[in-house]
Scaffold this active site. Structure first.
Site, PDB file in Angstrom:
ATOM      1  N   CYS A 156     -18.136 -34.544  18.429  1.00  0.00           N
ATOM      2  CA  CYS A 156     -17.918 -35.029  17.376  1.00  0.00           C
ATOM      3  C   CYS A 156     -16.127 -34.969  16.839  1.00  0.00           C
ATOM      4  O   CYS A 156     -15.575 -34.675  16.111  1.00  0.00           O
ATOM      5  CB  CYS A 156     -18.143 -33.544  16.602  1.00  0.00           C
ATOM      6  SG  CYS A 156     -19.278 -32.506  16.077  1.00  0.00           S
ATOM      7  N   LYS A 161     -22.147 -22.546   6.136  1.00  0.00           N
ATOM      8  CA  LYS A 161     -23.469 -23.303   7.311  1.00  0.00           C
ATOM      9  C   LYS A 161     -23.669 -22.590   8.283  1.00  0.00           C
ATOM     10  O   LYS A 161     -22.818 -22.678   9.282  1.00  0.00           O
ATOM     11  CB  LYS A 161     -23.246 -24.623   7.338  1.00  0.00           C
ATOM     12  CG  LYS A 161     -24.138 -25.373   8.473  1.00  0.00           C
ATOM     13  CD  LYS A 161     -23.625 -26.800   8.070  1.00  0.00           C
ATOM     14  CE  LYS A 161     -25.041 -27.767   8.657  1.00  0.00           C
ATOM     15  NZ  LYS A 161     -23.898 -28.795   9.448  1.00  0.00           N
ATOM     16  N   GLU A 210     -11.155 -19.287   8.375  1.00  0.00           N
ATOM     17  CA  GLU A 210     -10.958 -20.561   8.381  1.00  0.00           C
ATOM     18  C   GLU A 210     -11.530 -21.481   6.790  1.00  0.00           C
ATOM     19  O   GLU A 210     -10.504 -22.435   6.680  1.00  0.00           O
ATOM     20  CB  GLU A 210     -12.589 -21.144   8.742  1.00  0.00           C
ATOM     21  CG  GLU A 210     -12.068 -20.995  10.387  1.00  0.00           C
ATOM     22  CD  GLU A 210     -12.036 -22.286  11.062  1.00  0.00           C
ATOM     23  OE1 GLU A 210     -11.320 -23.517  10.194  1.00  0.00           O
ATOM     24  OE2 GLU A 210     -12.669 -22.649  12.059  1.00  0.00           O
ATOM     25  N   LYS A 230     -18.906 -23.051   9.309  1.00  0.00           N
ATOM     26  CA  LYS A 230     -19.763 -23.823  10.193  1.00  0.00           C
ATOM     27  C   LYS A 230     -19.739 -23.130  11.688  1.00  0.00           C
ATOM     28  O   LYS A 230     -18.960 -23.160  12.968  1.00  0.00           O
ATOM     29  CB  LYS A 230     -19.450 -24.955  10.229  1.00  0.00           C
ATOM     30  CG  LYS A 230     -20.192 -26.134  10.934  1.00  0.00           C
ATOM     31  CD  LYS A 230     -20.783 -27.762  11.332  1.00  0.00           C
ATOM     32  CE  LYS A 230     -21.996 -27.957  11.802  1.00  0.00           C
ATOM     33  NZ  LYS A 230     -21.336 -29.918  12.114  1.00  0.00           N
ATOM     34  N   ARG A 250     -21.023 -27.089  20.538  1.00  0.00           N
ATOM     35  CA  ARG A 250     -19.750 -27.296  20.659  1.00  0.00           C
ATOM     36  C   ARG A 250     -19.148 -26.032  20.266  1.00  0.00           C
ATOM     37  O   ARG A 250     -18.897 -25.815  19.175  1.00  0.00           O
ATOM     38  CB  ARG A 250     -20.576 -28.000  19.108  1.00  0.00           C
ATOM     39  CG  ARG A 250     -21.826 -29.319  18.814  1.00  0.00           C
ATOM     40  CD  ARG A 250     -21.360 -29.559  17.815  1.00  0.00           C
ATOM     41  NE  ARG A 250     -22.609 -30.727  17.465  1.00  0.00           N
ATOM     42  CZ  ARG A 250     -23.155 -31.554  17.907  1.00  0.00           C
ATOM     43  NH1 ARG A 250     -22.093 -32.211  19.123  1.00  0.00           N
ATOM     44  NH2 ARG A 250     -23.919 -32.584  18.294  1.00  0.00           N
ATOM     45  N   ARG A 271     -30.606 -32.232  15.404  1.00  0.00           N
ATOM     46  CA  ARG A 271     -30.326 -33.256  16.221  1.00  0.00           C
ATOM     47  C   ARG A 271     -31.489 -34.254  16.771  1.00  0.00           C
ATOM     48  O   ARG A 271     -30.933 -35.376  16.829  1.00  0.00           O
ATOM     49  CB  ARG A 271     -29.414 -32.667  17.580  1.00  0.00           C
ATOM     50  CG  ARG A 271     -27.933 -31.314  16.608  1.00  0.00           C
ATOM     51  CD  ARG A 271     -28.082 -30.953  17.937  1.00  0.00           C
ATOM     52  NE  ARG A 271     -27.243 -30.473  17.278  1.00  0.00           N
ATOM     53  CZ  ARG A 271     -26.205 -28.986  17.578  1.00  0.00           C
ATOM     54  NH1 ARG A 271     -26.447 -28.737  18.857  1.00  0.00           N
ATOM     55  NH2 ARG A 271     -25.715 -28.417  17.293  1.00  0.00           N
ATOM     56  N   CYS A 327     -18.243 -36.730   9.664  1.00  0.00           N
ATOM     57  CA  CYS A 327     -17.957 -36.330  11.113  1.00  0.00           C
ATOM     58  C   CYS A 327     -18.073 -37.186  12.420  1.00  0.00           C
ATOM     59  O   CYS A 327     -18.306 -38.727  11.428  1.00  0.00           O
ATOM     60  CB  CYS A 327     -19.477 -35.238  11.466  1.00  0.00           C
ATOM     61  SG  CYS A 327     -18.815 -34.011  13.025  1.00  0.00           S
ATOM     62  N   CYS A 376     -20.699 -37.053  15.381  1.00  0.00           N
ATOM     63  CA  CYS A 376     -21.338 -36.926  16.473  1.00  0.00           C
ATOM     64  C   CYS A 376     -22.782 -37.603  16.225  1.00  0.00           C
ATOM     65  O   CYS A 376     -23.479 -38.194  17.858  1.00  0.00           O
ATOM     66  CB  CYS A 376     -21.653 -35.344  16.752  1.00  0.00           C
ATOM     67  SG  CYS A 376     -22.979 -34.592  15.518  1.00  0.00           S
ATOM     68  N   SER A 399     -31.931 -27.966   8.539  1.00  0.00           N
ATOM     69  CA  SER A 399     -33.034 -28.285   9.283  1.00  0.00           C
ATOM     70  C   SER A 399     -33.961 -26.786  10.077  1.00  0.00           C
ATOM     71  O   SER A 399     -35.365 -27.294   9.650  1.00  0.00           O
ATOM     72  CB  SER A 399     -32.483 -29.130  11.069  1.00  0.00           C
ATOM     73  OG  SER A 399     -31.823 -28.639  11.526  1.00  0.00           O
TER      74      SER A 399
HETATM   75  C1  PBG Z   1     -22.424 -32.965  11.968  1.00  0.00           C
HETATM   76  C2  PBG Z   1     -23.859 -32.129  11.233  1.00  0.00           C
HETATM   77  C3  PBG Z   1     -24.744 -31.190  11.839  1.00  0.00           C
HETATM   78  C4  PBG Z   1     -26.027 -30.955  10.701  1.00  0.00           C
HETATM   79  C5  PBG Z   1     -25.056 -31.370   9.863  1.00  0.00           C
HETATM   80  N1  PBG Z   1     -23.594 -32.133  10.063  1.00  0.00           N
HETATM   81  C6  PBG Z   1     -25.152 -31.132  13.339  1.00  0.00           C
HETATM   82  C7  PBG Z   1     -23.878 -30.652  14.612  1.00  0.00           C
HETATM   83  O1  PBG Z   1     -23.128 -29.996  13.979  1.00  0.00           O
HETATM   84  O2  PBG Z   1     -24.676 -29.859  15.484  1.00  0.00           O
HETATM   85  C8  PBG Z   1     -26.814 -29.494  11.085  1.00  0.00           C
HETATM   86  C9  PBG Z   1     -27.430 -30.024   9.394  1.00  0.00           C
HETATM   87  C10 PBG Z   1     -28.676 -29.248   9.710  1.00  0.00           C
HETATM   88  O3  PBG Z   1     -29.131 -28.470  10.950  1.00  0.00           O
HETATM   89  O4  PBG Z   1     -30.072 -29.612   9.270  1.00  0.00           O
HETATM   90  N2  PBG Z   1     -22.176 -33.294  11.968  1.00  0.00           N
END
Ligand code: PBG
Length: 329
Positions: free
Chosen positions: A135, A253, A238, A200, A222, A210, A125, A127, A279
Site C-alpha cells: 500500500c 472494515k 485509530e 481497518k 499487511r 485481491r 491506496c 496496492c 469481498s
Molecule cells: C486496499 C483495499 C482492500 C480492500 C479495499 N481497499 C484490500 C486490502 O487491504 O488488501 C478490500 C475490500 C474487500 O475485500 O471487499 N486498497
C-alpha cells in the site's frame, strides 16, 4: 401441567410479534437504499465486463460499462459508488494513482460527465497500482510510511481535479488523514470530504478482492500496517487520531466479524460511520446460497440490517443493487 403450578406469564413479548402489521409497527431498524455505497472495479481495458470468479455478480468493468453501472445504481436510489482501479501498468510507486490519465481519473471524469445526483468516492491506496502489491513504496523491506504520505497527497489532488466528490484513504498509514487534508486544502479543495478507513484490520476476508484487482502482496503481508483483528482499544485510538486529523466520516472494515467495533466507534464518536461488508463476506453468502444451504436474499437482508443495527450509518456492500431491488419490492 396444572399440578406444577407454573406461573402464567404476565408480560408477553410475543404479543408484539403476532401479526405482520404489529411487527412492522415496532421494527427498530429500517434499511433503505440510501444506506448503501456500491464498490466498483474499473479496468483500463476496453469493452470489458469480466465476472470475478470468487464474487459472482461483480465485474471488472471498462470505463464505459462502469458509467452504465453507476446509472443503474443511481436509478435504484443508491447515493454513492466507490471506485477501485486496475491500471495498465503497475510500478514501485503506483504512479498510475496520481497520473491525470490514470484509470481512476478517467473513470471519475466519465462518470461525472454523464451521471448526475450520485456521489463518486475514490478509494485512495496503492496496492492495486504497485508491482509489489503493497500500500505504498517499499524501503528496507516494508512500506515507507512518510514517503507514502506525500504520494497520498498527490493522489487525492489528482482525484479531486478529475471531479471526485469524496476521497477514502484505505492504506492505514500513520498521519494519512492529515496529509490528505493538507494536500487537498493546498489546491483549494477544502470542500472535498474525507471518509477515512480509520479502523481497518489485517483480514483474510479480503481474499476475493485481491483476486478482483490482482493486488495480493508479492512478499510478506499487511500486518505491519493493518490492525490485528484481536484489538478493540486500539481501534478506538485509530479512530480518535483520524478525528483529530480532520476526517469527516469514519469506517470500520471488515464488518461481520467486527460488529462490536462498529458499535464502540459509533458510541464514542459522533461522525457518520460506515462499515465495509467486504469481498469475503459477500463470497461466503454467495457460495452457501449456490450450494442451496442458505436463502441468499434473506441472509443478505439480515446481514445488512444487522450492520445498521450495530451502528453503521452507511454500508459499503457488493449487495447494494440487489438489496435496493428487494427494498423497492
Ligand atoms: C486496499 C483495499 C482492500 C480492500 C479495499 N481497499 C484490500 C486490502 O487491504 O488488501 C478490500 C475490500 C474487500 O475485500 O471487499 N486498497
Amino acid at each position: 401441567m396444572s399440578d406444577l403450578s407454573i406461573p402464567k406469564p404476565y408480560v408477553r413479548p410475543r404479543r408484539l410479534r403476532r401479526t405482520d402489521a404489529i411487527r412492522d409497527m415496532v421494527r427498530e431498524t429500517m434499511l433503505t437504499a440510501n444506506d448503501f455505497i456500491y464498490p466498483l472495479f474499473v479496468t483500463h481495458e476496453k469493452n470489458t465486463k469480466r465476472e470475478i470468479t470468487s464474487m459472482p455478480g461483480q465485474f471488472q468493468l471498462s470505463v464505459d460499462n462502469a458509467v452504465k453501472e453507476v446509472q443503474l445504481a443511481k436509478d435504484l436510489g443508491i447515493p454513492a459508488v466507490i471506485l477501485f482501479g486496475i491500471p495498465a501498468e503497475k510500478d514501485n510507486l503506483g504512479s498510475d494513482t496520481y497520473s491525470d490519465n490514470g484509470i481512476i481519473q478517467q473513470a471519475v471524469r466519465a462518470i461525472k460527465d454523464s451521471v448526475d445526483g450520485i456521489s463518486v468516492i475514490t478509494d485512495v491506496c496503492f496496492c492495486e497500482f504497485t508491482d509489489h502489491g503493497h500500500c505504498g513504496p517499499i524501503a528496507k523491506g516494508t512500506v515507507d510510511n512518510d514517503a507514502t504520505l506525500e504520494l497520498l497527497a498527490k493522489q487525492v489532488i489528482s482525484h479531486a481535479k478529475a471531479g471526485a466528490d469524496m476521497v477514502a484513504p484505505s492504506g492505514m498509514m500513520d498521519g494519512m488523514v492529515a496529509a490528505i487534508r493538507a494536500g487537498l486544502d493546498s489546491e483549494n479543495y477544502e470542500d472535498i470530504p474525507i471518509l477515512s478507513y480509520a479502523v481497518k484490520f489485517a483480514s483474510s476476508f479480503y481474499g476475493p478482492f485481491r483476486e478482483a484487482v490482482d493486488s495480493a502482496p508479492q512478499f510478506g503481508d499487511r500486518r505491519s500496517y493493518q490492525m490485528d483483528p484481536a484489538n478493540a482499544r486500539e481501534a478506538l485510538r485509530e479512530a480518535e487520531l483520524d478525528v483529530q486529523e480532520g476526517a469527516d466520516m469514519l469506517m470500520v472494515k471488515p464488518a461481520m466479524a467486527f460488529m462490536d467495533i462498529i458499535r464502540q466507534v459509533k458510541d464514542t464518536f459522533d461522525l457518520p460511520l460506515a462499515a465495509y461488508n467486504v469481498s469475503g463476506e459477500y463470497a461466503m453468502i454467495k457460495a452457501a446460497a449456490k450450494l442451496g444451504w442458505i436463502d441468499e436474499q434473506r441472509v443478505m437482508m439480515e446481514t445488512l440490517t444487522g450492520l445498521k443495527r450495530a451502528g453503521a450509518d452507511m454500508i459499503l456492500t457488493y449487495f447494494a443493487k440487489d438489496a435496493a431491488k428487494v427494498l423497492r419490492g
